[in-house]
Design a protein around this motif. Structure first.
Motif, mmCIF file in Angstrom:
data_model
loop_
_atom_site.group_PDB
_atom_site.id
_atom_site.type_symbol
_atom_site.label_atom_id
_atom_site.label_comp_id
_atom_site.label_asym_id
_atom_site.label_seq_id
_atom_site.Cartn_x
_atom_site.Cartn_y
_atom_site.Cartn_z
ATOM 1 N N UNK A 34 -16.749 4.723 15.313
ATOM 2 C CA UNK A 34 -16.102 6.194 14.958
ATOM 3 C C UNK A 34 -15.205 5.786 13.745
ATOM 4 N N UNK A 35 -14.589 4.743 13.775
ATOM 5 C CA UNK A 35 -13.681 4.616 12.640
ATOM 6 C C UNK A 35 -14.423 4.148 11.508
ATOM 7 N N UNK A 36 -15.420 3.548 11.637
ATOM 8 C CA UNK A 36 -16.477 3.333 10.677
ATOM 9 C C UNK A 36 -16.907 4.287 9.700
ATOM 10 N N UNK A 37 -17.354 5.537 10.477
ATOM 11 C CA UNK A 37 -17.883 6.539 10.138
ATOM 12 C C UNK A 37 -16.580 7.282 9.452
ATOM 13 N N UNK A 41 -15.901 8.248 4.869
ATOM 14 C CA UNK A 41 -15.641 9.607 4.353
ATOM 15 C C UNK A 41 -16.665 10.625 5.032
ATOM 16 N N UNK A 42 -17.379 10.286 6.192
ATOM 17 C CA UNK A 42 -18.149 11.170 6.924
ATOM 18 C C UNK A 42 -17.151 12.140 7.527
ATOM 19 N N UNK A 43 -17.687 13.232 7.628
ATOM 20 C CA UNK A 43 -16.997 14.407 8.451
ATOM 21 C C UNK A 43 -17.308 14.209 9.985
ATOM 22 N N UNK A 44 -16.273 13.853 10.725
ATOM 23 C CA UNK A 44 -16.278 13.657 12.036
ATOM 24 C C UNK A 44 -16.233 15.012 12.923
ATOM 25 N N UNK A 45 -17.220 14.815 13.837
ATOM 26 C CA UNK A 45 -17.227 16.344 14.707
ATOM 27 C C UNK A 45 -16.341 16.541 15.489
ATOM 28 N N UNK A 50 -11.017 9.786 18.701
ATOM 29 C CA UNK A 50 -10.522 8.434 18.467
ATOM 30 C C UNK A 50 -9.313 8.108 19.596
ATOM 31 N N UNK A 51 -8.506 9.071 19.370
ATOM 32 C CA UNK A 51 -6.998 9.071 20.314
ATOM 33 C C UNK A 51 -7.568 8.971 21.752
ATOM 34 N N UNK A 52 -8.341 9.664 22.161
ATOM 35 C CA UNK A 52 -8.891 9.759 23.663
ATOM 36 C C UNK A 52 -9.683 8.372 23.911
ATOM 37 N N UNK A 53 -10.289 7.815 23.076
ATOM 38 C CA UNK A 53 -10.845 6.811 23.213
ATOM 39 C C UNK A 53 -9.859 5.406 23.253
#
Length: 70
Positions: A34-37, A41-45, A50-53
């Motif tokens: 997720x951090x790599x995405x 500069x990809x738009x995260x859904x 990230x915080x929950x993980x």
């Protein structure tokens, strides 16, 4: 959300140390992916994931440390 986390934590408590280590590895891979995405500069859904993980990883580490001390 808090109720779900409590249920999930209760499920984690019932796992063995090996299962917890596998869960830790899986969560860490998800965080990395997720951090790599995000860095590309990809738009995260769901950027809040990230915080929950990270919280889930911290809970797993806490349980592993408790098991080591027993």
């Amino acid at each position: 959300v808090e109720v779900i986390m409590k249920k999930e934590f209760e499920q984690l408590k019932t796992q063995s140390a090996e299962e917890l280590k596998l869960s830790l590895l899986e969560v860490s891979k998800d965080i990395f992916k997720t951090r790599n995405e995000k860095s590309q500069n990809k738009k995260l859904d769901k950027p809040h994931q990230i915080g929950l993980m990270k919280k889930k990883r911290a809970r797993i580490l806490t349980l592993l440390n408790q098991l080591r001390r027993v």
